[in-house]
Design a protein around this motif. Structure first.
Motif, PDB file in Angstrom:
ATOM      1  N   UNK A  62      49.266  36.713  38.444  1.00 43.27           N
ATOM      2  CA  UNK A  62      48.566  35.981  39.135  1.00 43.27           C
ATOM      3  C   UNK A  62      49.264  35.349  40.500  1.00 43.27           C
ATOM      4  N   UNK A  63      49.619  36.028  41.273  1.00 43.93           N
ATOM      5  CA  UNK A  63      50.485  35.720  42.438  1.00 43.93           C
ATOM      6  C   UNK A  63      49.795  36.042  43.764  1.00 43.93           C
ATOM      7  N   UNK A  64      48.554  36.797  43.839  1.00 42.74           N
ATOM      8  CA  UNK A  64      47.878  36.854  44.993  1.00 42.74           C
ATOM      9  C   UNK A  64      46.541  37.147  44.560  1.00 42.74           C
ATOM     10  N   UNK A  65      45.430  37.296  45.545  1.00 41.44           N
ATOM     11  CA  UNK A  65      44.245  37.474  45.186  1.00 41.44           C
ATOM     12  C   UNK A  65      43.871  38.962  44.444  1.00 41.44           C
ATOM     13  N   UNK A  66      43.165  38.924  43.471  1.00 42.69           N
ATOM     14  CA  UNK A  66      42.733  40.151  42.689  1.00 42.69           C
ATOM     15  C   UNK A  66      42.521  41.138  43.788  1.00 42.69           C
ATOM     16  N   UNK A  67      42.894  42.426  43.508  1.00 43.58           N
ATOM     17  CA  UNK A  67      42.481  43.611  44.664  1.00 43.58           C
ATOM     18  C   UNK A  67      41.324  44.362  43.760  1.00 43.58           C
ATOM     19  N   UNK A  68      40.775  45.184  44.718  1.00 36.30           N
ATOM     20  CA  UNK A  68      39.686  45.954  44.026  1.00 36.30           C
ATOM     21  C   UNK A  68      39.924  46.933  43.106  1.00 36.30           C
ATOM     22  N   UNK A  69      41.380  47.399  43.090  1.00 39.75           N
ATOM     23  CA  UNK A  69      41.502  48.510  42.327  1.00 39.75           C
ATOM     24  C   UNK A  69      41.748  47.639  40.771  1.00 39.75           C
ATOM     25  N   UNK A  70      42.291  46.622  40.782  1.00 32.88           N
ATOM     26  CA  UNK A  70      42.430  45.820  39.547  1.00 32.88           C
ATOM     27  C   UNK A  70      41.120  45.597  38.959  1.00 32.88           C
ATOM     28  N   UNK A  71      40.115  45.237  39.877  1.00 33.51           N
ATOM     29  CA  UNK A  71      38.557  44.882  39.346  1.00 33.51           C
ATOM     30  C   UNK A  71      37.944  46.028  38.759  1.00 33.51           C
ATOM     31  N   UNK A  72      38.415  47.475  39.288  1.00 32.96           N
ATOM     32  CA  UNK A  72      37.899  48.565  38.804  1.00 32.96           C
ATOM     33  C   UNK A  72      38.039  48.603  37.216  1.00 32.96           C
ATOM     34  N   UNK A  73      39.358  48.503  36.957  1.00 35.46           N
ATOM     35  CA  UNK A  73      39.975  48.180  35.630  1.00 35.46           C
ATOM     36  C   UNK A  73      39.301  47.478  34.728  1.00 35.46           C
ATOM     37  N   UNK A  74      39.352  46.098  35.196  1.00 31.78           N
ATOM     38  CA  UNK A  74      38.456  45.116  34.354  1.00 31.78           C
ATOM     39  C   UNK A  74      37.051  45.512  34.384  1.00 31.78           C
ATOM     40  N   UNK A  75      36.314  46.012  35.268  1.00 30.20           N
ATOM     41  CA  UNK A  75      34.903  46.454  35.075  1.00 30.20           C
ATOM     42  C   UNK A  75      34.561  47.662  34.199  1.00 30.20           C
ATOM     43  N   UNK A  76      35.985  48.540  34.149  1.00 34.65           N
ATOM     44  CA  UNK A  76      35.676  49.800  33.129  1.00 34.65           C
ATOM     45  C   UNK A  76      35.854  48.955  31.680  1.00 34.65           C
ATOM     46  N   UNK A  77      36.755  48.118  31.361  1.00 38.12           N
ATOM     47  CA  UNK A  77      36.787  47.794  30.416  1.00 38.12           C
ATOM     48  C   UNK A  77      35.819  46.542  29.794  1.00 38.12           C
ATOM     49  N   UNK A  78      35.191  46.163  30.738  1.00 37.61           N
ATOM     50  CA  UNK A  78      33.887  45.248  30.626  1.00 37.61           C
ATOM     51  C   UNK A  78      32.868  46.065  30.009  1.00 37.61           C
ATOM     52  N   UNK A  79      32.852  47.345  30.558  1.00 41.26           N
ATOM     53  CA  UNK A  79      31.770  48.228  30.141  1.00 41.26           C
ATOM     54  C   UNK A  79      32.111  48.751  28.688  1.00 41.26           C
TER      55      UNK A  79
END
Length: 494
Positions: free
Chosen positions: A39-56
């Motif tokens: 957590x040193x910058x705004x979360x980017x879309x590539x990271x979000x894809x990973x977390x959405x994948x594991x949310x699935x």
């Protein structure tokens, strides 16, 4: 009902490089760890894809009836740039540039991370531990690895001895590499002369005098290695052996490889049964990178404040776009692709809203049971969301045929059809029921609020404080909170 007893789930295991039948260590229970953000910058879309994948993955396992303990960490200790053993701590660097405390950086971007994932309708993990909250556990693991003979201390730093470990184990088995192939980077760098071998990695680094984030240890005042935190937190909350470890494809080597080595050196056995990796996101066919400007943040997508997209797109449309690709495939983000996803998303939502108005008949001409199983078959095939979405559009076709009187459905089948469709769309895919009409209304609301913000700014410039306060107070009474910052005024809906 425990659906996992009737559905045969197969998961692609990066360790074996093949799909395997999913059998948890304890029947009915799943332990899953996913590497969280630094957590040193705004979360980017590539990271979000990973977390959405594991949310699935999390949502589907829960839907099948498993009790899931989902652990996702926050890296708030900071680690060195490029995840190397030398350089500058990312969080400390950001703090120095902005002249604030490192923990202010951590707080700001942890809040951004949580807010962004909430907009994407991600479920919260069961436990969200922090690296700084587990320094003691990391020190104890280092002691154990040293005692087992797989680590050594030099000048206050501790390194993992890769060659010694590899003599009786296989370092590189996850990423399919051999140590011999890794011994190619032999150039001398400052701080690397302490290592026995260039491929050895830090378990503990002695802090230089200027290093802000530091903790006492038996070896020096310093900080833990990046790879160590995940070993400490995953095993603390899930045990020495657990079911699933996930993360982005970029973490396979060296991060996850080092995690395996640390855990095997410490506990004598492999820590994880199924390793899962989400693939990368590209933008207009090229790798996303801040340095080249080929980058977009989630909030820039939602607001439309960017030079890449023709208009704003909602979080649910963006999530739908991401889930239209399998989590292990590369996904290219573009304006055309998002527009196509938006059309499909609204078509799906409009069909769902039509369900309670469909006519019922004495008999069904559509095979609902087979359609339902086809949805489960897709998810059982390594969480194949694009195939599930194709089945959802088959359901849209059924709905339109029934509406037009070209197919028939009984009340019982319609009830089952409705429940299953809602489960696939909302419980498993995690989409939200927003129609195109609702999206247009939101855009109009945003426009009105932005106009009021502009009028308030003009009032303040004219020192008309009464009008400025009136606009802010009236908006607050409507549940719209204004926030003044150095980049202007933003608003949130309460």
């Amino acid at each position: 009902m425990n659906l996992y007893k009737t559905q045969e789930l197969k998961v692609y295991n990066s360790l074996s490089a093949q799909k395997e039948a999913f059998t948890p260590l304890i029947e009915g229970y799943v332990g899953m760890y996913v590497c969280g953000p630094t957590v040193y910058s705004n979360v980017h879309l590539g990271n979000c894809r990973t977390f959405i994948s594991f949310d699935l993955v999390f949502r589907y396992l829960k839907h099948l009836g498993y009790k899931v303990r989902y652990v996702r960490n926050i890296t708030d200790a900071g680690h060195l740039e490029n995840d190397a053993d030398v350089g500058e701590d990312r969080i400390a660097k950001k703090a120095r540039l902005e002249q604030i405390e490192p923990m202010e950086v951590v707080q700001r971007y942890t809040v951004d991370f949580h807010n962004t994932l909430a907009k994407f309708n991600n479920l919260e993990p069961s436990i969200e531990p922090t690296a700084t909250g587990h320094i003691i556990e990391q020190i104890e693991i280092i002691k154990e690895i040293i005692q087992k003979g797989f680590a050594y201390e030099v000048n206050g730093s501790v390194y993992f001895d890769v060659l010694k470990f590899n003599a009786s184990n296989h370092y590189g088995k996850l990423s399919k590499r051999n140590v011999e192939d890794l011994i190619h980077n032999t150039r001398e760098l400052d701080g690397q002369s302490d290592k026995k071998n260039p491929q050895d990695f830090a378990l503990w680094k002695k802090a230089e005098p200027q290093h802000i984030m530091r903790w006492p240890s038996p070896w020096s005042d310093g900080f833990p290695g990046w790879h160590l935190e995940c070993t400490a937190m995953s095993t603390k909350y899930l045990g020495e052996q657990f079911d699933i470890h996930g993360g982005g494809m970029d973490l396979k080597f060296p991060h996850h490889e080092c995690e395996i080595a640390q855990a095997e050196a410490c506990n004598g056995h492999s820590p994880v049964n199924y390793w899962m990796h989400a693939n990368m996101l590209t933008l207009n066919g090229k790798k996303m990178a801040k340095s080249t400007g080929n980058n977009i943040l989630p909030n820039e997508i939602f607001s439309g404040e960017n030079t890449i997209l023709s208009k704003p797109f909602s979080p649910s449309v963006t999530r739908f776009f991401i889930l239209q690709a399998h989590y292990r495939s590369i996904l290219d983000f573009s304006n055309d692709a998002l527009e196509a996803s938006e059309k499909g998303y609204y078509r799906l939502m409009e069909a769902i809203q039509m369900l309670d108005r469909l006519p019922v008949a004495d008999k069904s001409s559509v095979d609902i049971a087979t359609w339902i199983q086809s949805g489960y078959d897709a998810m059982n095939d390594d969480f194949n969301s694009p195939i599930l979405i194709a089945q959802l559009f088959e359901a849209v076709r059924y709905i339109n045929l029934i509406k037009d009187g070209k197919e028939q459905i009984t009340a019982t089948d319609l009830s089952l059809f409705t429940a299953s469709l809602n489960a696939f769309v909302f419980d498993i895919l995690g989409l939200e029921n927003v129609t195109n009409e609702g999206s247009n209304q939101n855009q109009k609301l945003n426009g009105v609020v932005e106009l009021l913000i502009q009028l308030r700014a003009e009032a303040r410039a004219n020192k008309d404080w009464a009008l400025s306060d009136k606009i802010r107070i009236e908006l607050e009474s409507l549940g719209i909170q204004l926030k003044d910052g150095k980049d202007g005024t933003t608003f949130t809906l309460q």
